[in-house]
Design a protein around this motif. Structure first.
Motif, short mmCIF file in Angstrom:
data_model
loop_
_atom_site.label_atom_id
_atom_site.label_comp_id
_atom_site.label_asym_id
_atom_site.label_seq_id
_atom_site.Cartn_x
_atom_site.Cartn_y
_atom_site.Cartn_z
N UNK A 60 0.88 -0.94 -0.08
CA UNK A 60 -0.06 -0.03 0.04
C UNK A 60 0.93 1.33 -0.03
N UNK A 61 1.91 1.47 0.81
CA UNK A 61 2.86 2.46 0.98
C UNK A 61 3.50 2.67 -0.40
N UNK A 62 3.99 1.57 -1.15
CA UNK A 62 4.55 1.72 -2.42
C UNK A 62 3.87 1.98 -3.65
N UNK A 63 2.35 1.99 -3.30
CA UNK A 63 1.46 2.08 -4.37
C UNK A 63 1.65 0.83 -5.40
N UNK A 64 1.63 -0.31 -4.89
CA UNK A 64 1.72 -1.39 -5.75
C UNK A 64 0.61 -2.37 -5.20
N UNK A 65 -0.29 -2.77 -6.10
CA UNK A 65 -1.56 -3.54 -5.59
C UNK A 65 -1.49 -4.98 -6.14
N UNK A 258 -0.78 -8.26 -18.95
CA UNK A 258 -0.47 -8.84 -17.80
C UNK A 258 0.39 -8.01 -16.81
N UNK A 259 1.06 -8.77 -16.07
CA UNK A 259 2.00 -8.22 -15.03
C UNK A 259 3.31 -8.00 -15.21
N UNK A 260 3.90 -6.92 -15.11
CA UNK A 260 5.36 -6.78 -14.81
C UNK A 260 5.93 -6.88 -13.58
N UNK A 261 6.73 -7.87 -13.37
CA UNK A 261 7.11 -8.37 -12.07
C UNK A 261 8.40 -7.72 -11.90
N UNK A 262 8.74 -7.01 -10.63
CA UNK A 262 9.96 -6.72 -10.16
C UNK A 262 10.39 -7.74 -9.12
N UNK A 263 11.50 -8.35 -9.93
CA UNK A 263 12.17 -9.28 -9.24
C UNK A 263 13.71 -9.10 -9.17
N UNK A 264 14.36 -8.56 -8.30
CA UNK A 264 15.77 -8.27 -8.01
C UNK A 264 16.42 -8.82 -6.74
N UNK A 265 17.78 -8.79 -7.00
CA UNK A 265 18.58 -9.13 -5.88
C UNK A 265 19.41 -7.85 -5.29
N UNK A 266 19.13 -6.92 -5.76
CA UNK A 266 19.92 -5.51 -5.29
C UNK A 266 19.59 -5.08 -4.01
N UNK A 267 20.51 -4.92 -3.47
CA UNK A 267 20.54 -4.45 -2.07
C UNK A 267 20.13 -2.85 -1.90
N UNK A 268 19.14 -2.69 -1.14
CA UNK A 268 18.72 -1.31 -0.76
C UNK A 268 18.56 -1.12 0.74
N UNK A 269 18.41 0.00 1.17
CA UNK A 269 18.25 0.37 2.51
C UNK A 269 16.63 0.40 2.84
N UNK A 270 15.88 0.75 1.90
CA UNK A 270 14.34 0.77 2.35
C UNK A 270 13.69 0.18 0.84
N UNK A 271 13.41 -1.26 0.94
CA UNK A 271 12.83 -2.15 -0.14
C UNK A 271 11.27 -1.36 -0.44
N UNK A 272 10.55 -1.00 0.39
CA UNK A 272 9.26 -0.08 0.30
C UNK A 272 9.37 1.05 -0.83
N UNK A 273 10.20 1.95 -0.35
CA UNK A 273 10.40 3.19 -1.11
C UNK A 273 11.18 2.75 -2.39
N UNK A 274 11.85 1.85 -2.39
CA UNK A 274 12.67 1.41 -3.75
C UNK A 274 11.58 0.82 -4.51
N UNK A 275 10.55 0.19 -4.02
CA UNK A 275 9.53 -0.50 -4.95
C UNK A 275 8.57 0.39 -5.55
N UNK A 276 8.31 1.31 -4.68
CA UNK A 276 7.47 2.46 -5.28
C UNK A 276 8.08 3.26 -6.35
N UNK A 277 9.58 3.41 -6.08
CA UNK A 277 10.52 4.15 -7.21
C UNK A 277 10.16 3.37 -8.38
N UNK A 278 10.48 2.03 -8.33
CA UNK A 278 10.61 1.31 -9.62
C UNK A 278 9.01 1.28 -10.23
#
Length: 292
Positions: A60-65, A258-278
């Motif tokens: 919800x925070x990332x805006x991804x449903x 269909x759906x475009x799936x974000x699937x990454x091994x990148x290391x980030x400090x805040x995955x929630x914010x990073x998901x929203x950014x993507x």
């Protein structure tokens, strides 16, 4: 009159504000192709430790449903759940406005050991049932390292046919993943052509630095007739960013719904914010691709 917050203004500048008819506030009309494509998170890496409540709140925070659930992760969506527990989970997702894309099981069918192969097939079947019960539409699996080996390709085809026959009874798709630029796409096409089932489809992925934009175009055209309902992307700021522009354009051209799936091994400090950014970056790319 609408009052814009600073964040909303930034998002509007990056993504564009589009009405339900496709007309932007700048007076441009977007092409209808690509209108129903959506962005989703896979918990294969980011979110794998989140429990169900944290997962829903983070989305919800990332805006991804939409979300793909990795097998055995912190969300607790597991094959051991009873029918009542599965129904309750489905209702929780629906009440939260989160659509379950499906399940992802970390198995392939290139094992030499027959017992390991049987275990892999059984795992997928369990998650086909589970995904169906919690509102998903398919199970994603790995292609495996086939390297053009005819025996391994034949074995993989046999297992996928069995799984396709099983999945059709649950209205599920078996999604076989292969990343562009890794040399696996040719094997994927050979496998899917031999399987020849609507329920067994390609999950085409674009990872960082794997291919140039031209390479993505070439491999996408090879696989597009076998494309399923999910496509995979990595962190879009890294690698050859033009490859992601090319992917967005290609998906719009074929009117991918269909759906475009974000699937990454990148290391980030805040995955929630990073998901929203993507999501913002991807929406921006799709909007650009839909410009007349």
């Amino acid at each position: 009159m609408m009052i814009w917050s600073k964040l909303t203004l930034v998002q509007a500048m990056m993504v564009g504000v589009v009405s339900s008819t496709g007309a932007s506030l700048m007076g441009q009309t977007l092409k209808p192709q690509g209108e129903y494509m959506t962005f989703a998170l896979s918990t294969v890496e980011w979110g794998r430790e989140w429990d169900l409540l944290q997962l829903v709140e983070s989305l919800e925070t990332a805006g991804v449903k939409q979300v793909e659930l990795g097998a055995g992760h912190g969300h607790g969506v597991l094959p051991v759940l009873s029918p009542e527990e599965r129904t309750a989970l489905r209702e929780q997702f629906e009440e939260a406005g989160v659509a379950v894309v499906g399940m992802r099981v970390d198995v392939a069918f290139d094992a030499v050991d027959k017992a390991a192969l049987a275990t892999a097939v059984d795992q997928v079947k369990q998650h086909v049932r589970l995904g169906h019960d919690v509102g998903g539409s398919g199970v994603r699996v790995r292609l495996g390292d086939l390297k053009g080996d005819e025996a391994l390709i034949e074995q993989t085809v046999k297992m996928l046919r069995e799984l396709g026959d099983f999945a059709v009874g649950f209205g599920q798709e078996i999604r076989v993943e292969a990343q562009a630029g890794t040399g696996n796409v040719a094997d994927l096409i050979a496998v899917l052509k031999a399987v020849d089932q609507d329920q067994v489809r390609a999950a085409f992925g674009v990872g960082n630095g794997a291919l140039t934009a031209k390479g993505v175009e070439e491999e996408f055209k090879l696989v597009q007739d076998y494309l399923g309902s999910v496509v995979l992307v990595d962190m879009q700021e890294e690698g050859d960013v033009e490859a992601y522009d090319a992917l967005a354009k290609l998906l719009v051209e074929v009117d991918f719904e269909g759906r475009v799936l974000l699937t990454t091994k990148a290391e980030v400090g805040d995955a929630v914010t990073a998901t929203g950014r993507q999501k913002v970056l991807w929406d921006q790319r799709v909007k650009k691709a839909r410009m007349p």
